[in-house]
Design an enzyme around this catalytic site. Structure first.
Site, short mmCIF file in Angstrom:
data_model
loop_
_atom_site.label_atom_id
_atom_site.label_comp_id
_atom_site.label_asym_id
_atom_site.label_seq_id
_atom_site.Cartn_x
_atom_site.Cartn_y
_atom_site.Cartn_z
N ASP A 193 28.91 76.86 -81.82
CA ASP A 193 29.72 78.07 -81.95
C ASP A 193 29.97 78.43 -83.40
O ASP A 193 30.23 77.57 -84.24
CB ASP A 193 31.06 77.88 -81.22
N TYR A 245 20.10 81.51 -69.08
CA TYR A 245 20.82 82.02 -70.25
C TYR A 245 19.83 82.03 -71.42
O TYR A 245 19.43 80.97 -71.91
CB TYR A 245 21.99 81.09 -70.55
N GLU A 253 32.26 84.23 -67.90
CA GLU A 253 32.05 82.90 -68.48
C GLU A 253 33.37 82.48 -69.11
O GLU A 253 33.92 83.20 -69.94
CB GLU A 253 30.93 82.95 -69.53
#
Ligand code: PLP
Lengths: 402, 243
Positions: free
Chosen positions: B49, B155, B38
């Site tokens: 994040d 995911y 990735e």
């Protein structure tokens, strides 16, 4: 100044402007819900709760009662007599600066805090730029017995020290954000990161008509009290009942959206005034930030740029999605003024009317002054201007500048 | 994209352009047993994040990393293992050619955390696999749709939180992995917070594989060279393969 004419309203007659944007939260091609899967459930819960509350007369009555007893609504529509005479127009000021805590932000926050309570949340999370939304959130949290955590860029903490002190005195936790330019964009990112891990017990209290559905719609609805009141007040204040122009400053665009909502179905021309260095509508391009598809200042690579404005509350590189839609339809237009014009406008309003406006609100005043001088506003025009907040928070910044 | 089905899948993450020699790191990860990689395309406001990947993103942008520059470097390593780009919706939405440019550079898939089911339709069925994410808070009804519409793999985000290393594998991971593997023919990869070989082995038992992000980027930011990074990934690989 370029093209100064406002294009006539050319939305199809049957489409009601500034209405419910539907479950996908679309304002034309803007809006939506661009959030991580982790936040989808929380956004949906807020939307469902808001839909049910907004349709519930008991909630509406309770909110109206609080706005009367705790916020000081209705706020007056003040004729700016001396400034009007100087400018050759009739200028009416919608006085959000006279609300409890000193800006329109409280209208939205009382609504959202009431909703959070109805949903069973015990804690509010918020981002703030100028600190006005943070102060409003801290105030509402105290009123409702909730706790509040406010994310604020370190640079804004320096610029708006008075509001930081107010928030802390009201019992809120103020979390300094040290990333990026350390202003509103970064504070919003950090508040959203925090929200992802706190959806169970915390309610995100968004401060403008930004963010994922339902926020742009819900915040406009909580702010429409400004426009609805002003519309009624115009019926007696103006022989024509409807002004020629309705003007408000635009950061994310909540005071403007609330004001416009009261006049969107009239002949009044709607003007949103952005900061030269934070002009999402005037200089932005299509993008997605903080959960919403709208216009943002960004470079050729899609990196969002920092906004720069003397007014911390306008230091945001984007604009609410509904404003872009109104602009595309030709129903509203968006203009910019620069920092120097704003400082002049603060002083001029203070000396003609005895009102010290917030630097944000002074953007709207600055445009009216310029537009009256250059003929954009024809002599004799009637203008309703939302004075979104008072200038107490800016006094130390102004002391440096003047 | 074709992911192996005869062993647990290991997909390390690397922020494109965070350090000068990042493609050397990338090759080292492939040599150390990565089944896919990735690659993060830096965005100024990475709202999902945590501190480490924020720092890596900031480092990349400060170094002057650009999308075009990263794509050029990626095309040098393409063709080894599947390459999956990850970035935020802004980059995808603003540029009509985005998916095509990624495909041309050799990417096989794309992950966009802030592009949920409601918003992703226009980017599905491009010639790039759009990998959808699921979270512990995702309802069964949505999981069904994610399982149906995702491409390449699903995911599974292990925690209600941002990316970043964690002491232990979140309890929510097991429940989500079970709910997903029950309804999904595609491989299910667990990501967010997986940092140690023991955690990777534990997570790999729950699903078809793992994604390791912040633990790698912390090492890169701390100055680990390709050899050191490769050794770390090999330790993860071994723990997963021993089960
Ligand atoms: C007094 C005042 N006016 C305007 C704004 C801008 O917000 P909005 O565009 O949402 O009304 C702010 C934001 O902090 C503010 O404090």
């Amino acid at each position: 100044m370029g093209d100064l004419l406002i294009r006539p309203h050319r939305a199809p007659a049957r489409v009601q402007l500034m209405d419910d944007p539907g479950p996908l939260g679309r304002f034309g091609e803007y809006g939506g819900r661009y959030v991580p899967e982790s936040l989808i459930g929380a956004c949906r819960q807020v939307e469902e709760a808001f839909r049910s509350a907004w349709a519930d007369p008991a909630f509406r009555n309770q909110l109206a009662g609080l706005l009367a007893t705790h916020v000081g609504r209705p706020t007056p529509l003040t004729p700016a007599v001396r400034l009007s005479a100087e400018l050759g127009v009739t200028l009416l000021l919608k006085r959000e600066d006279l609300t409890h805590t000193g800006s329109h932000k409280i209208n939205n926050v009382i609504g959202q805090a009431l909703l959070a309570t109805r949903m069973g949340h015990k804690r509010l999370i918020a981002e703030t730029g100028a600190g006005q939304h943070g102060v409003a959130t801290a105030t509402a949290a105290a009123m409702f017995g909730l706790s509040a955590t406010v994310f604020m860029g370190e640079r804004d903490i320096e610029r708006q020290a008075l509001n930081v002190f107010r928030m802390r005195m009201l019992g809120a936790e103020v979390v300094p954000v040290r990333t990026g330019a350390r202003t509103l964009k970064d504070a919003t990112s950090e508040a959203m990161r925090h929200w992802v891990g706190a959806t169970e017990d915390s309610y995100y209290c968004m401060g403008s008509v930004l963010g994922p559905m339902p926020y742009p719609w819900m915040v406009r609805e909580f702010q429409r009290v400004i426009g609805d009141e002003a519309r009624r007040q115009c019926a007696t204040a103006l022989p024509t009942a409807v002004p020629d122009y309705v003007v408000a400053c635009v950061g994310g665009g909540s005071n403007a959206a609330g004001t416009f909502a009261g006049f969107v179905d009239t002949t009044a021309k709607l003007v949103g005034v952005e900061a030269e260095g934070g002009a999402g509508a005037s200089r932005g391009t299509l993008g997605v930030l903080h959960g919403v598809r709208s216009m943002f200042l960004q470079d050729d690579d899609g990196q969002v740029l920092e906004a720069h404005s003397i007014a911390a509350g306008l230091d945001y590189p984007g604009i609410g999605p509904e404003h872009v839609h109104l602009r595309d339809l030709g129903r509203a237009r968006y203009v910019t003024v620069d920092d120097a014009e704003v400082v002049e406008a603060v002083v001029r309003l203070a000396r003609t009317e005895g009102i010290v406006a917030a630097l944000e609100s002074a953007h709207a005043v600055a445009w009216v002054i310029r537009a009256a001088a250059d003929g954009t506003l024809p002599a004799g025009s009637t203008v309703v201007l939302t004075l979104s907040g008072r200038g107490d928070k800016d006094i130390s910044a102004l002391k440096e500048l003047l | 994209m074709k992911l192996p089905s005869d062993h647990k899948i290991l997909m390390p993450y690397l922020t494109g352009g965070a350090v000068a020699d990042w493609t050397d790191h990338l090759r080292a990860l492939i040599d150390a047993g990565a089944d896919a990689i990735e690659i993060g395309l830096p965005f100024s406001d990475p709202t999902l994040d945590g501190a480490t990947i924020q720092e890596a993103t900031h480092a990349a942008l400060t170094r002057g990393a650009t999308l075009r520059g990263i794509l050029t470097r990626v095309s040098e390593v393409a063709g080894t293992v599947p390459l999956v780009a990850s970035t935020y919706a802004n980059l995808v939405v603003r540029d009509r050619d985005f998916c095509g440019n990624l495909r041309d550079a050799g990417f096989d898939g794309l992950i966009v955390p802030d592009l949920p089911l409601e918003e992703c339709a226009e980017f599905e069925n491009q010639d790039l696999d759009l990998v959808l994410l699921a979270s512990p808070a995702t309802t069964d009804e949505r999981l069904d749709e994610i399982a149906r519409r995702s491409r390449g793999f699903v995911y599974a985000v292990t925690v209600m939180g941002t990316t970043g290393e964690r002491e232990t594998l979140a309890a929510s991971a097991a429940d989500l992995a079970r709910r997903l593997t029950n309804r999904c023919e595609l491989p299910v990869l667990l990501g967010f917070g997986i940092s140690t070989p023991a955690q990777a082995a534990q997570a790999a038992q729950l699903a078809d594989g793992v994604v390791i992000g912040a633990a790698i980027m912390r090492r890169v930011l701390d100055g680990a060279g390709p050899a050191e990074l490769g050794a770390y990934l090999r330790s993860i690989r071994e723990a997963m393969d021993e089960g």
